[in-house]
Design a protein around this motif. Structure first.
Motif, PDB file in Angstrom:
ATOM      1  N   ILE A 139      95.463  -8.825  48.735  1.00  0.00           N
ATOM      2  CA  ILE A 139      95.587  -8.378  50.128  1.00  0.00           C
ATOM      3  C   ILE A 139      96.197  -6.984  50.167  1.00  0.00           C
ATOM      4  CG2 ILE A 139      96.864  -8.779  52.278  1.00  0.00           C
ATOM      5  CD1 ILE A 139      96.366 -11.784  51.835  1.00  0.00           C
ATOM      6  N   GLY A 140      97.188  -6.734  49.346  1.00  0.00           N
ATOM      7  CA  GLY A 140      97.790  -5.400  49.269  1.00  0.00           C
ATOM      8  C   GLY A 140      96.803  -4.353  48.783  1.00  0.00           C
ATOM      9  N   VAL A 141      96.017  -4.699  47.767  1.00  0.00           N
ATOM     10  CA  VAL A 141      95.016  -3.760  47.240  1.00  0.00           C
ATOM     11  C   VAL A 141      93.986  -3.439  48.312  1.00  0.00           C
ATOM     12  CG1 VAL A 141      93.105  -3.547  45.587  1.00  0.00           C
ATOM     13  CG2 VAL A 141      95.335  -4.385  44.822  1.00  0.00           C
ATOM     14  N   TYR A 142      93.512  -4.477  49.002  1.00  0.00           N
ATOM     15  CA  TYR A 142      92.526  -4.233  50.064  1.00  0.00           C
ATOM     16  C   TYR A 142      93.132  -3.430  51.209  1.00  0.00           C
ATOM     17  CZ  TYR A 142      89.335  -7.544  47.838  1.00  0.00           C
ATOM     18  OH  TYR A 142      88.493  -8.180  46.964  1.00  0.00           O
ATOM     19  N   GLY A 143      94.408  -3.668  51.502  1.00  0.00           N
ATOM     20  CA  GLY A 143      95.075  -2.899  52.551  1.00  0.00           C
ATOM     21  C   GLY A 143      95.172  -1.424  52.195  1.00  0.00           C
ATOM     22  N   VAL A 144      95.535  -1.125  50.959  1.00  0.00           N
ATOM     23  CA  VAL A 144      95.623   0.270  50.515  1.00  0.00           C
ATOM     24  C   VAL A 144      94.232   0.916  50.533  1.00  0.00           C
ATOM     25  CG1 VAL A 144      96.129   1.750  48.513  1.00  0.00           C
ATOM     26  CG2 VAL A 144      97.733  -0.044  49.185  1.00  0.00           C
ATOM     27  N   ALA A 145      93.229   0.184  50.070  1.00  0.00           N
ATOM     28  CA  ALA A 145      91.861   0.722  50.071  1.00  0.00           C
ATOM     29  C   ALA A 145      91.398   0.992  51.502  1.00  0.00           C
ATOM     30  CB  ALA A 145      90.915  -0.252  49.366  1.00  0.00           C
ATOM     31  N   ALA A 146      91.704   0.088  52.425  1.00  0.00           N
ATOM     32  CA  ALA A 146      91.308   0.290  53.825  1.00  0.00           C
ATOM     33  C   ALA A 146      92.035   1.496  54.412  1.00  0.00           C
ATOM     34  CB  ALA A 146      91.613  -0.963  54.634  1.00  0.00           C
ATOM     35  N   PHE A 147      93.312   1.655  54.082  1.00  0.00           N
ATOM     36  CA  PHE A 147      94.070   2.802  54.570  1.00  0.00           C
ATOM     37  C   PHE A 147      93.469   4.107  54.053  1.00  0.00           C
ATOM     38  CE2 PHE A 147      97.466   5.909  53.827  1.00  0.00           C
ATOM     39  CZ  PHE A 147      97.892   6.110  55.129  1.00  0.00           C
ATOM     40  N   LEU A 148      93.151   4.152  52.758  1.00  0.00           N
ATOM     41  CA  LEU A 148      92.574   5.370  52.190  1.00  0.00           C
ATOM     42  C   LEU A 148      91.203   5.669  52.787  1.00  0.00           C
ATOM     43  CD1 LEU A 148      93.625   4.994  48.455  1.00  0.00           C
ATOM     44  CD2 LEU A 148      94.586   6.535  50.180  1.00  0.00           C
ATOM     45  N   LEU A 149      90.397   4.645  53.002  1.00  0.00           N
ATOM     46  CA  LEU A 149      89.096   4.858  53.630  1.00  0.00           C
ATOM     47  C   LEU A 149      89.251   5.360  55.064  1.00  0.00           C
ATOM     48  CD1 LEU A 149      87.041   1.812  52.330  1.00  0.00           C
ATOM     49  CD2 LEU A 149      86.678   4.222  51.773  1.00  0.00           C
ATOM     50  N   ALA A 150      90.211   4.818  55.786  1.00  0.00           N
ATOM     51  CA  ALA A 150      90.459   5.279  57.155  1.00  0.00           C
ATOM     52  C   ALA A 150      90.921   6.730  57.150  1.00  0.00           C
ATOM     53  CB  ALA A 150      91.495   4.393  57.827  1.00  0.00           C
ATOM     54  N   GLN A 151      91.793   7.096  56.203  1.00  0.00           N
ATOM     55  CA  GLN A 151      92.233   8.496  56.115  1.00  0.00           C
ATOM     56  C   GLN A 151      91.069   9.413  55.776  1.00  0.00           C
ATOM     57  OE1 GLN A 151      95.328   9.882  56.694  1.00  0.00           O
ATOM     58  NE2 GLN A 151      95.794   7.875  57.543  1.00  0.00           N
ATOM     59  N   GLY A 152      90.206   8.964  54.868  1.00  0.00           N
ATOM     60  CA  GLY A 152      89.029   9.764  54.512  1.00  0.00           C
ATOM     61  C   GLY A 152      88.077   9.913  55.681  1.00  0.00           C
ATOM     62  N   ALA A 153      87.865   8.842  56.421  1.00  0.00           N
ATOM     63  CA  ALA A 153      86.989   8.915  57.596  1.00  0.00           C
ATOM     64  C   ALA A 153      87.584   9.839  58.645  1.00  0.00           C
ATOM     65  CB  ALA A 153      86.774   7.515  58.170  1.00  0.00           C
ATOM     66  N   GLU A 154      88.897   9.782  58.834  1.00  0.00           N
ATOM     67  CA  GLU A 154      89.546  10.666  59.802  1.00  0.00           C
ATOM     68  C   GLU A 154      89.421  12.125  59.364  1.00  0.00           C
ATOM     69  OE1 GLU A 154      93.904  11.328  61.926  1.00  0.00           O
ATOM     70  OE2 GLU A 154      93.688   9.918  60.253  1.00  0.00           O
ATOM     71  N   ALA A 155      89.568  12.396  58.059  1.00  0.00           N
ATOM     72  CA  ALA A 155      89.440  13.761  57.562  1.00  0.00           C
ATOM     73  C   ALA A 155      88.003  14.261  57.762  1.00  0.00           C
ATOM     74  CB  ALA A 155      89.830  13.808  56.097  1.00  0.00           C
ATOM     75  N   LEU A 156      87.026  13.389  57.535  1.00  0.00           N
ATOM     76  CA  LEU A 156      85.632  13.777  57.753  1.00  0.00           C
ATOM     77  C   LEU A 156      85.366  14.067  59.230  1.00  0.00           C
ATOM     78  CD1 LEU A 156      83.661  11.406  55.365  1.00  0.00           C
ATOM     79  CD2 LEU A 156      83.930  13.874  55.163  1.00  0.00           C
ATOM     80  N   MET A 157      85.917  13.258  60.096  1.00  0.00           N
ATOM     81  CA  MET A 157      85.711  13.490  61.544  1.00  0.00           C
ATOM     82  C   MET A 157      86.380  14.770  61.977  1.00  0.00           C
ATOM     83  SD  MET A 157      86.074   9.566  62.920  1.00  0.00           S
ATOM     84  CE  MET A 157      86.530  10.072  64.546  1.00  0.00           C
ATOM     85  N   GLN A 158      87.553  15.085  61.438  1.00  0.00           N
ATOM     86  CA  GLN A 158      88.226  16.327  61.768  1.00  0.00           C
ATOM     87  C   GLN A 158      87.432  17.527  61.264  1.00  0.00           C
ATOM     88  OE1 GLN A 158      90.922  16.906  63.617  1.00  0.00           O
ATOM     89  NE2 GLN A 158      91.201  14.719  64.021  1.00  0.00           N
ATOM     90  N   ALA A 159      86.854  17.390  60.077  1.00  0.00           N
ATOM     91  CA  ALA A 159      86.064  18.495  59.503  1.00  0.00           C
ATOM     92  C   ALA A 159      84.770  18.689  60.279  1.00  0.00           C
ATOM     93  CB  ALA A 159      85.763  18.219  58.039  1.00  0.00           C
TER      94      ALA A 159
END
Length: 81
Positions: A58-78
C-alpha cells in the motif's frame, strides 16, 4: 516377566524400567507441547508478515500514485505555458 517379591536380591534386577519409560513418555509429551506452541507462534508470525507485506505494498502504491500525480501536474503546467 517379573520375579515374585520374595525373591532374593535387589528389586531393580527384576522390575522393569518403569521410571525410564515414564521419563521418556513425559519428555515426549513435553516435546509435543513445545512443537504445538512453536507451530502456533509460527502461524502468528506468518500472519503478521502477511499484514506487513500488505502495508508495504500500500505504501509503494501510494508513493507511485503521488509521483504520477506530480508528473501529471508538471505536464499540465508545461502545456499551459
Amino acid at each position: 516377566m517379573t520375579a515374585p517379591r520374595d525373591a532374593a536380591g535387589s528389586r531393580f534386577l527384576y522390575d522393569s524400567f518403569d521410571a525410564a519409560t515414564a521419563r521418556i513418555e513425559a519428555n515426549e509429551r513435553v516435546m509435543q507441547e513445545r512443537w504445538t506452541a512453536l507451530d502456533y507462534r509460527l502461524t502468528q508470525i506468518d500472519a503478521a508478515l502477511e499484514r506487513l507485506e500488505k502495508r508495504i505494498w500500500i505504501g509503494v502504491y501510494g508513493v507511485a500514485a503521488f509521483l504520477l500525480a506530480q508528473g501529471a501536474e508538471a505536464l499540465m503546467q508545461a502545456a499551459m505555458r
